[in-house]
Motif scaffolding. Structure first.
Motif, PDB file in Angstrom:
ATOM      1  N   LEU A 249       0.801  -1.219   0.000  1.00  0.00           N
ATOM      2  CA  LEU A 249       0.000   0.000   0.000  1.00  0.00           C
ATOM      3  C   LEU A 249       0.834   1.269   0.000  1.00  0.00           C
ATOM      4  CD1 LEU A 249      -2.643  -1.106   2.658  1.00  0.00           C
ATOM      5  CD2 LEU A 249      -3.070  -0.769   0.222  1.00  0.00           C
ATOM      6  N   ALA A 250       2.054   1.214   0.527  1.00  0.00           N
ATOM      7  CA  ALA A 250       2.787   2.445   0.807  1.00  0.00           C
ATOM      8  C   ALA A 250       3.958   2.745  -0.116  1.00  0.00           C
ATOM      9  CB  ALA A 250       3.283   2.410   2.253  1.00  0.00           C
ATOM     10  N   THR A 251       4.688   1.730  -0.543  1.00  0.00           N
ATOM     11  CA  THR A 251       5.934   1.965  -1.280  1.00  0.00           C
ATOM     12  C   THR A 251       5.681   2.614  -2.639  1.00  0.00           C
ATOM     13  OG1 THR A 251       6.894   0.012  -0.232  1.00  0.00           O
ATOM     14  CG2 THR A 251       8.025   0.877  -2.178  1.00  0.00           C
ATOM     15  N   ARG A 252       6.524   3.570  -2.980  1.00  0.00           N
ATOM     16  CA  ARG A 252       6.464   4.202  -4.296  1.00  0.00           C
ATOM     17  C   ARG A 252       7.382   3.430  -5.245  1.00  0.00           C
ATOM     18  NH1 ARG A 252       3.593   8.745  -4.245  1.00  0.00           N
ATOM     19  NH2 ARG A 252       4.218   9.213  -6.370  1.00  0.00           N
ATOM     20  N   ARG A 253       6.863   3.066  -6.416  1.00  0.00           N
ATOM     21  CA  ARG A 253       7.640   2.308  -7.397  1.00  0.00           C
ATOM     22  C   ARG A 253       7.527   2.956  -8.764  1.00  0.00           C
ATOM     23  NH1 ARG A 253       6.494  -4.178  -6.532  1.00  0.00           N
ATOM     24  NH2 ARG A 253       7.178  -4.343  -4.382  1.00  0.00           N
ATOM     25  N   MET A 254       8.479   2.579  -9.616  1.00  0.00           N
ATOM     26  CA  MET A 254       8.444   3.049 -10.995  1.00  0.00           C
ATOM     27  C   MET A 254       7.688   2.025 -11.847  1.00  0.00           C
ATOM     28  SD  MET A 254       9.897   5.914 -10.774  1.00  0.00           S
ATOM     29  CE  MET A 254       9.851   6.334 -12.512  1.00  0.00           C
ATOM     30  N   PHE A 255       6.801   2.531 -12.683  1.00  0.00           N
ATOM     31  CA  PHE A 255       5.992   1.687 -13.561  1.00  0.00           C
ATOM     32  C   PHE A 255       6.253   2.059 -15.018  1.00  0.00           C
ATOM     33  CE2 PHE A 255       3.892   1.522  -9.538  1.00  0.00           C
ATOM     34  CZ  PHE A 255       3.232   0.306  -9.477  1.00  0.00           C
ATOM     35  N   TYR A 256       6.268   1.049 -15.861  1.00  0.00           N
ATOM     36  CA  TYR A 256       6.270   1.288 -17.296  1.00  0.00           C
ATOM     37  C   TYR A 256       4.855   1.695 -17.703  1.00  0.00           C
ATOM     38  CZ  TYR A 256      10.886  -0.608 -18.417  1.00  0.00           C
ATOM     39  OH  TYR A 256      12.229  -0.801 -18.535  1.00  0.00           O
ATOM     40  N   VAL A 257       4.734   2.767 -18.451  1.00  0.00           N
ATOM     41  CA  VAL A 257       3.441   3.158 -18.997  1.00  0.00           C
ATOM     42  C   VAL A 257       3.469   2.855 -20.493  1.00  0.00           C
ATOM     43  CG1 VAL A 257       1.744   4.993 -19.328  1.00  0.00           C
ATOM     44  CG2 VAL A 257       3.209   4.987 -17.281  1.00  0.00           C
ATOM     45  N   ILE A 258       2.622   1.928 -20.914  1.00  0.00           N
ATOM     46  CA  ILE A 258       2.536   1.543 -22.321  1.00  0.00           C
ATOM     47  C   ILE A 258       1.323   2.253 -22.914  1.00  0.00           C
ATOM     48  CG2 ILE A 258       2.205  -0.398 -23.908  1.00  0.00           C
ATOM     49  CD1 ILE A 258       3.619  -2.143 -21.802  1.00  0.00           C
ATOM     50  N   GLU A 259       1.586   3.185 -23.810  1.00  0.00           N
ATOM     51  CA  GLU A 259       0.528   4.012 -24.394  1.00  0.00           C
ATOM     52  C   GLU A 259       0.304   3.626 -25.848  1.00  0.00           C
ATOM     53  OE1 GLU A 259      -0.182   8.708 -25.505  1.00  0.00           O
ATOM     54  OE2 GLU A 259       0.964   8.217 -23.695  1.00  0.00           O
ATOM     55  N   THR A 260      -0.946   3.430 -26.216  1.00  0.00           N
ATOM     56  CA  THR A 260      -1.280   2.993 -27.577  1.00  0.00           C
ATOM     57  C   THR A 260      -1.785   4.155 -28.419  1.00  0.00           C
ATOM     58  OG1 THR A 260      -3.593   2.467 -27.079  1.00  0.00           O
ATOM     59  CG2 THR A 260      -1.962   0.752 -26.640  1.00  0.00           C
TER      60      THR A 260
END
Length: 421
Positions: A249-260
């Motif tokens: 719930l708390a940790t901040r992570r980096m996410f890949y954003v795949i945009e179409t």
């Protein structure tokens, strides 16, 4: 499901071994995206061609330059020597520098060495440049980080270099460039980058569609929810939400954003999570394959829900970028798939084989079905039983077994580290 008695856990562990072994003998759930990739016909790269067709130091390729590594720097421990006897190292400096590289680069190079010997019996892979500590390359070269190698074949037959480039692509290098008549340039992503150190999850703000027509945030899913997914034929359906493999719930992570492209959709997921892609425009659903989010390239196609006819549609990926979110969630459904933010994804991560992962979770699905039959009242109240934070014990055991019995090339480079951080 976290509070199972010891006997049940023992039975499930036994089922894991059975599932992993039987998955090698079976063809997996249904047709379509469950199948393994068929061998590709090797198309040599043209001179000056690079794959993927984006700049080397962009997210869709090997990523940004992170700084020069010297023998006196703290980051020097990131480099590992490669003593593979099937690879010839030029080592013109006589310092062993060409043998030093990141673990990801080493893994890809060793895989390529096998491909070279299979393609041309009696010929070996040759490395002319590896890690550079003398400043012989352009500013911000990935050679300075041990993330790039220049390669040829041992016989230095230039007619082979186009095919060698293609073999490097197939071996998993993140960027391959037929740079000169004298060598091929290959590079990989940084293992210590924030992009690589994200796990197999979605952000809590991502949404799914329920059978009753409502939208629900991933973080709010409860056992008993019926969520939109796809079956083995690639057809949309509603399936049971079973459990969270990981919840934070708390940790901040980096996410890949795949945009179409049109229809414009954005799916955020972490590097080791599997998503379905296709490069076949004629029969896209018959050519569905699962790949890590970190391996998706612009120009490939992912599957989005077409609002008009309520079917999956293959849509081209326009761009990929990074975004930080608080909270990460790894939901598992009975079907092994999930439509998140109107894009189809696998429920699985870390192991690049959706079929194998789905078979390995067969005991979980069995327990879920049995529990729903014996205690149906617990599955009707979806507002109850909020799961605890952390990684579920079952995928942790699965990953350890996978490390013992699976080809390391099937595993994401950082493995379960992505989920235990």
């Amino acid at each position: 499901m976290d509070e199972m008695p010891p006997l049940t856990r023992s039975v499930l562990i036994f089922f894991i071994f059975v599932s992993v072994i039987s998955s090698g003998l079976a063809c997996g759930p249904g047709r379509g995206y469950g199948r393994r990739r068929h061998p590709k016909k090797l198309t040599p790269l043209a001179y000056k061609q690079f794959i993927p067709n984006v700049a080397e130091k962009t997210l869709g390729a090997s990523g940004r330059y992170e700084g020069k590594i010297t023998r006196n720097s703290e980051r020097f421990k990131e480099l590992t020597p490669n003593y593979n006897p099937d690879i010839i190292f030029k080592d013109e400096e006589n310092t062993g520098a060409d043998r030093l590289m990141t673990q990801r680069c080493k893994d890809k190079l060793n895989s390529l060495a096998i491909s070279v010997m299979n393609q041309w019996p009696g010929v070996k892979l040759r490395v002319t440049e590896g890690w550079d500590e003398d400043g012989h390359h352009f500013e911000e070269s990935l050679h300075y980080e041990g993330r790039a190698v220049d390669i040829t074949t041992s016989d230095r037959d230039k007619s082979k270099y186009g095919t060698l480039s293609r073999l490097a692509v197939e071996a998993g290098f993140d960027w391959v460039y037929y740079e000169s008549k004298a060598h091929i340039h290959c590079s990989v992503k940084a293992e210590n980058s924030v992009a690589a150190k994200s796990g197999g999850c979605f952000p809590g703000s991502a949404s799914v569609s329920l059978q009753d027509g409502r939208k629900k945030l991933v973080k709010d899913l409860r056992v008993g929810d019926k969520v939109l997914a796809a079956d083995g034929e690639g057809k949309l359906m509603y399936t049971d939400f079973i459990m969270f493999m990981d919840q934070d719930l708390a940790t901040r992570r980096m996410f890949y954003v795949i945009e179409t492209k049109e229809p414009r959709r954005k799916l955020s997921l972490t590097a080791a999570h599997l998503i379905f892609i296709t490069e076949n425009s004629t029969h896209p659903q018959e050519a569905m394959v699962a790949t890590f989010a970190s391996e998706v390239k612009p120009g490939q196609k992912v599957f989005v829900m077409d609002e008009t006819n309520r079917q999956l549609r293959a849509v081209t990926v326009q761009r990929i970028y990074l975004e930080e979110h608080q909270g990460s969630f790894a939901p598992v459904t009975a079907e092994g798939t999930l439509v998140v933010d109107q894009v189809l994804a696998s429920c699985y991560a870390v192991i690049e084989d959706h079929q194998l992962a789905h078979w390995a979770f067969a005991p979980v699905r069995f327990i879920h079905r049995l529990s729903s039959l014996l205690y149906p009242e617990n599955h009707l109240d979806s507002s109850s039983s909020s799961p605890d934070d952390g990684v579920h014990w079952y995928p942790m055991i699965l990953y350890q077994i996978g490390n013992w019995v699976l080809d390391s090339r099937l595993l994401h480079p950082l493995g379960m580290l992505v989920n235990s951080s």
